[in-house]
Design a protein around this motif. Structure first.
Motif, short mmCIF file in Angstrom:
data_model
loop_
_atom_site.label_atom_id
_atom_site.label_comp_id
_atom_site.label_asym_id
_atom_site.label_seq_id
_atom_site.Cartn_x
_atom_site.Cartn_y
_atom_site.Cartn_z
N GLY A 105 27.17 3.45 15.15
CA GLY A 105 28.47 3.59 15.81
C GLY A 105 29.73 2.40 16.19
N PRO A 106 30.26 2.34 17.17
CA PRO A 106 30.90 0.80 17.20
C PRO A 106 30.43 0.11 17.67
CG PRO A 106 32.51 3.10 17.29
CD PRO A 106 31.04 3.74 16.87
N SER A 107 30.92 -1.22 17.68
CA SER A 107 30.35 -2.64 18.13
C SER A 107 30.73 -2.67 19.47
CB SER A 107 29.82 -3.56 17.26
OG SER A 107 31.26 -3.53 16.98
N ASP A 108 31.40 -2.28 19.98
CA ASP A 108 31.97 -2.31 21.21
C ASP A 108 31.34 -1.22 22.09
OD1 ASP A 108 33.39 -0.88 20.53
OD2 ASP A 108 35.52 -1.67 21.08
N ALA A 119 24.32 13.33 36.48
CA ALA A 119 23.14 15.06 36.29
C ALA A 119 24.22 15.87 36.02
CB ALA A 119 22.70 15.00 37.34
N PRO A 120 25.70 16.13 37.17
CA PRO A 120 26.28 17.24 37.35
C PRO A 120 27.36 16.79 35.44
CG PRO A 120 26.52 16.16 38.92
CD PRO A 120 26.24 15.01 38.47
N ALA A 121 27.37 15.42 35.07
CA ALA A 121 28.27 15.19 33.54
C ALA A 121 27.57 15.46 32.67
CB ALA A 121 28.44 13.59 33.66
N MET A 122 26.05 15.56 32.67
CA MET A 122 24.79 15.18 31.60
C MET A 122 25.59 17.59 31.72
SD MET A 122 22.45 13.27 32.61
CE MET A 122 20.76 13.40 31.07
N LEU A 123 25.48 17.95 32.53
CA LEU A 123 25.15 18.92 32.55
C LEU A 123 26.15 19.68 31.89
CD1 LEU A 123 22.91 22.23 32.81
CD2 LEU A 123 24.23 21.98 35.07
N ALA A 124 26.83 19.25 32.51
CA ALA A 124 28.39 19.76 31.93
C ALA A 124 28.96 19.81 30.28
CB ALA A 124 30.17 19.63 32.34
N LEU A 125 28.54 18.07 29.11
CA LEU A 125 28.20 18.13 28.76
C LEU A 125 27.20 18.99 27.47
CD1 LEU A 125 29.44 15.98 26.12
CD2 LEU A 125 27.38 14.67 26.75
N ALA A 126 26.28 19.25 27.79
CA ALA A 126 25.12 20.53 27.42
C ALA A 126 25.32 22.09 27.07
CB ALA A 126 23.74 20.09 28.20
N LEU A 127 26.44 22.04 28.32
CA LEU A 127 26.89 23.13 28.37
C LEU A 127 27.92 23.17 27.04
CD1 LEU A 127 26.42 24.73 31.80
CD2 LEU A 127 25.24 25.21 30.05
N LEU A 128 28.30 22.77 27.47
CA LEU A 128 29.46 22.77 26.08
C LEU A 128 29.06 22.28 25.33
CD1 LEU A 128 32.79 21.89 25.48
CD2 LEU A 128 32.45 20.04 25.47
N THR A 129 28.46 21.78 24.12
CA THR A 129 28.00 21.74 22.89
C THR A 129 26.94 21.80 22.38
OG1 THR A 129 26.96 19.46 23.98
CG2 THR A 129 28.87 18.83 23.59
N ARG A 130 25.69 22.19 23.63
CA ARG A 130 24.65 23.39 23.25
C ARG A 130 23.72 22.65 22.24
NH1 ARG A 130 25.32 28.39 26.02
NH2 ARG A 130 27.66 28.82 26.61
N ILE A 154 30.83 11.14 27.21
CA ILE A 154 30.79 11.69 25.63
C ILE A 154 29.59 12.01 24.96
CG2 ILE A 154 33.37 10.60 25.98
CD1 ILE A 154 32.25 8.46 24.24
N ALA A 155 28.60 11.32 25.56
CA ALA A 155 27.45 11.46 24.58
C ALA A 155 26.19 11.40 25.64
CB ALA A 155 28.02 10.83 23.10
N MET A 156 24.95 11.78 24.91
CA MET A 156 23.67 11.20 24.88
C MET A 156 22.63 12.00 24.52
SD MET A 156 23.04 14.38 27.80
CE MET A 156 23.20 16.14 27.59
N VAL A 172 20.24 15.40 22.24
CA VAL A 172 21.25 14.95 21.59
C VAL A 172 23.28 15.47 21.64
CG1 VAL A 172 21.86 13.81 19.42
CG2 VAL A 172 19.18 14.11 19.86
N CYS A 173 24.03 15.21 21.80
CA CYS A 173 25.18 15.46 22.08
C CYS A 173 26.36 15.34 21.82
CB CYS A 173 25.10 17.17 22.31
SG CYS A 173 24.69 16.36 24.34
N THR A 174 27.64 14.98 21.23
CA THR A 174 28.97 13.85 21.75
C THR A 174 29.77 15.08 21.30
OG1 THR A 174 27.37 13.03 19.49
CG2 THR A 174 30.66 12.95 20.45
N HIS A 175 30.66 14.74 22.63
CA HIS A 175 31.85 15.58 23.14
C HIS A 175 32.44 16.22 21.28
CE1 HIS A 175 35.71 16.91 24.81
NE2 HIS A 175 34.59 17.11 25.76
N PRO A 176 33.39 17.40 21.97
CA PRO A 176 34.03 17.53 20.04
C PRO A 176 35.08 16.55 19.84
CG PRO A 176 32.83 19.63 21.32
CD PRO A 176 33.16 18.34 22.10
N ASP A 177 35.49 16.16 21.28
CA ASP A 177 36.46 14.99 20.95
C ASP A 177 36.16 13.66 20.46
OD1 ASP A 177 38.36 17.07 21.14
OD2 ASP A 177 38.57 16.52 23.78
N HIS A 178 35.13 13.64 20.04
CA HIS A 178 34.57 11.86 19.66
C HIS A 178 33.83 12.11 18.64
CE1 HIS A 178 36.50 10.42 23.37
NE2 HIS A 178 36.18 11.42 23.95
N ARG A 179 33.18 13.51 18.57
CA ARG A 179 32.53 12.79 16.81
C ARG A 179 32.70 12.64 15.43
NH1 ARG A 179 30.89 19.92 17.97
NH2 ARG A 179 29.85 19.33 19.44
#
Length: 235
Positions: A105-108, A119-130, A154-156, A172-179
């Motif tokens: 990953g990028p050093s910065d 919590a809401p963002a984690m659930l939303a990311l998981a539901l998006l990326t499955r 964007i990733a967790m 382990v998941c990453t938003h599609p726009d940031h893979r």
């Protein structure tokens, strides 16, 4: 078969994760709190255990069962409860990380611990990326870590099942726009490194037909241990 990972769900919910089992669970069958996860498991293949398994499956619909595919519990299922699907998994383990061939990953980019506020963002990311079953309180099985951009998660990655000597890497998941930027590798290395530092081995479950995913984890230092089957029951 008596390795703790052969029956990771049963062993976890009867030992280190017993606090997450429903009050309706007992010595014959156990169900994780539906707000935390989907896991359901029986003690053995006896009629008594199968009957309790069936009761819990009906009381808490939408359960999921993970058993060793070539083990004696693979086909011990609730009676009269519809099976949505049965999916092959590969259980993988790691006792040491392989050196990264390229920067993870990028050093910065900062990896940060995720909290209740996330919590809401984690659930939303998981539901998006499955990445696998993820419920409103799955984060409580963690801790989880993540990467944010402009305040957006964007990733967790985090931890889930725990048995004697092993902790599961999960979510382990990453938003599609940031893979494609190494975030999953960086987060996985961070979590697995902490697991190893605690004196335990890491394990995970990958879909058996996802060759790229299995290759990804091999590159981190995981090896296939056993074939598993994930049974999804009807809601």
């Amino acid at each position: 078969m008596n390795h703790p990972l052969d029956r990771a769900v049963w062993n976890a919910l009867n030992t280190r994760l017993s606090a997450f089992a429903t009050t309706t669970s007992d010595a014959r069958a156990v169900r994780i709190d539906p707000e935390v996860g989907v896991f359901l498991s029986a003690a053995d293949a006896s009629p008594e255990s199968r009957a309790r398994l069936t009761e819990l499956a009906r009381l808490h619909p939408g359960a999921g069962m993970v058993e060793r595919a070539d083990g004696p519990m693979a086909d011990v299922l609730p009676e009269g409860v519809a099976v949505v699907s049965r999916i092959g998994l590969m259980q993988m383990t790691s006792t040491a990380l392989k050196p990264a061939l390229t920067p993870a990953g990028p050093s910065d980019v900062a990896i940060e611990a995720l909290t209740e506020a996330d919590a809401p963002a984690m659930l939303a990311l998981a539901l998006l990326t499955r990445p696998g079953p993820f419920r409103s309180k799955t984060r409580e099985l963690g801790p989880f870590v993540g990467i944010k951009q402009d305040g957006e998660l964007i990733a967790m990655a985090g931890r889930r099942l725990r048995v004697d000597g092993f902790i599961e890497l999960s979510g382990v998941c990453t938003h599609p726009d940031h893979r494609g930027r190494g975030y999953a590798a960086a987060l996985s290395r961070a979590v697995v490194g902490e697991i190893h530092a605690s004196g335990e081995a890491a394990f995970l479950h990958a879909f058996a037909d996802h060759e790229a995913t299995i290759a990804f984890y091999r590159a981190l230092g995981f090896e296939v241990r056993a074939p598993m089957v994930y049974t999804i029951l009807a809601d």
